[in-house]
Write a protein that holds these residues in place. Structure first.
Motif: not given
Length: 309
Positions: A34, A196, A198-199, A201-204, A207
């Motif tokens: 990713t 990933d 989906g992963e 999208a959860r990084l906050g 990024w």
């Protein structure tokens, strides 16, 4: 002299940036595939905008064959990054970075096998010194699975880097920024099946670290390096390149408290010295300027002497 001084500052800054790369990878919180996918996305944007603003697309010099070579080198570059970042996870930034700097020796061996280049007795001797240093640095003990995995990942990354250099050296008449742009652009579709999302999208806050990898460690860093290459002799480039592992080890210690042991520390100067001797400009060249049509990455599309990630 003023021009060379400016080149020294530019390359030093690029290598310092490269030395902080490991922290950006770890702090992003994303898996290696990713991380590399989004490094390619942000890096392609950065290099694309720079190339457009500077008018580099005019008279680009690409042919279908050269694009194919750049794409092949790019595939090796992006998977080289994946393996290096896997090595960070398995061991530490310091360990992975030092082992990764065996790249010049694989390049020499590939040159002998693929390009039929002759290896002098002196180079063989320095390869032996580097191998001894690698054995000391690895510090691998039976049953130490993490170290064995980290060693394997870092060596695999070094081999892919050397292969990409052999391929990219065959590209001539194309600005290195454009070669690098093709290489990171190739990584986007190539790594999409493995990333990933989906992963991501959860990084906050992760990024910001991913954007930094693309904009700073791929865009700004490569622009600085290519500007420096045109101003510096090859020998100076080879010496300044070791700013990268020095900064990486210092940052790993300051941020994560990781450091190599006493026995491993003995191996580091052996690898560094051997790499400097192997990279030394041949007699009679006068230490001329580095080629302007970069050979690699790093880590991508950067001349071999730099060994940045």
């Amino acid at each position: 002299m003023r021009n060379e001084t400016r080149g020294t500052v530019e390359l030093t800054l690029a290598m310092v940036l490269s030395g902080t790369l490991g922290v950006f990878v770890v702090e992003s919180g994303a898996s290696p595939f990713t991380v590399v996918f989004f490094r390619c996305v942000f890096g392609a944007v950065a290099l694309g905008v720079y190339s457009w603003v500077r008018g580099l697309f005019t008279g680009h010099g690409f042919t279908p064959g050269k694009v194919g070579l750049a794409a092949l080198g790019g595939a090796m570059i992006v998977f080289n990054w994946v393996l290096l970042f896997e090595a960070y996870e398995a061991t530490s930034i310091s360990f992975a970075t030092v082992v990764y700097h065996t790249q010049p020796f694989f390049l020499v061996l590939l040159g002998a096998v693929v390009l039929r280049e002759r290896i002098s007795g002196a180079k063989l001797g320095w390869l032996g010194v580097a191998f001894a240093g690698l054995v000391l640095v690895s510090g691998v003990r039976p049953g130490d699975t993490a170290s064995v995995k980290g060693l394997g990942f870092a060596l695999g990354a070094a081999v892919l880097y050397a292969l990409s250099t052999v391929v990219t050296k065959r590209i001539s008449g194309v600005r290195p920024h454009l070669v690098a742009l093709v290489q990171v652009a190739v990584g986007i579709p190539l790594l999409l099946p493995f990333a990933d999302l989906g992963e991501a999208a959860r990084l906050g806050g992760g990024w910001g670290w991913l954007a930094g990898l693309g904009l700073l460690h791929t865009g700004v860093m490569y622009v600085l390096m290519y500007a420096a290459y045109a101003k510096l002799p090859t020998a100076r480039i080879a010496v300044l390149a070791f700013t990268y592992p020095a900064v990486a080890m210092l940052v790993d210690w300051l941020v994560y408290g990781h450091h190599i042991g006493l026995v491993q520390a003995v191996g580091v100067p052996l690898i560094v010295l051997a790499a400097l001797r192997v990279n030394r400009a041949p007699r009679g060249t006068g230490g001329g300027s580095a080629p302007r049509t970069g050979a690699r990455a790093a880590e991508g599309a950067c001349p071999a002497a730099t060994r940045s990630a």
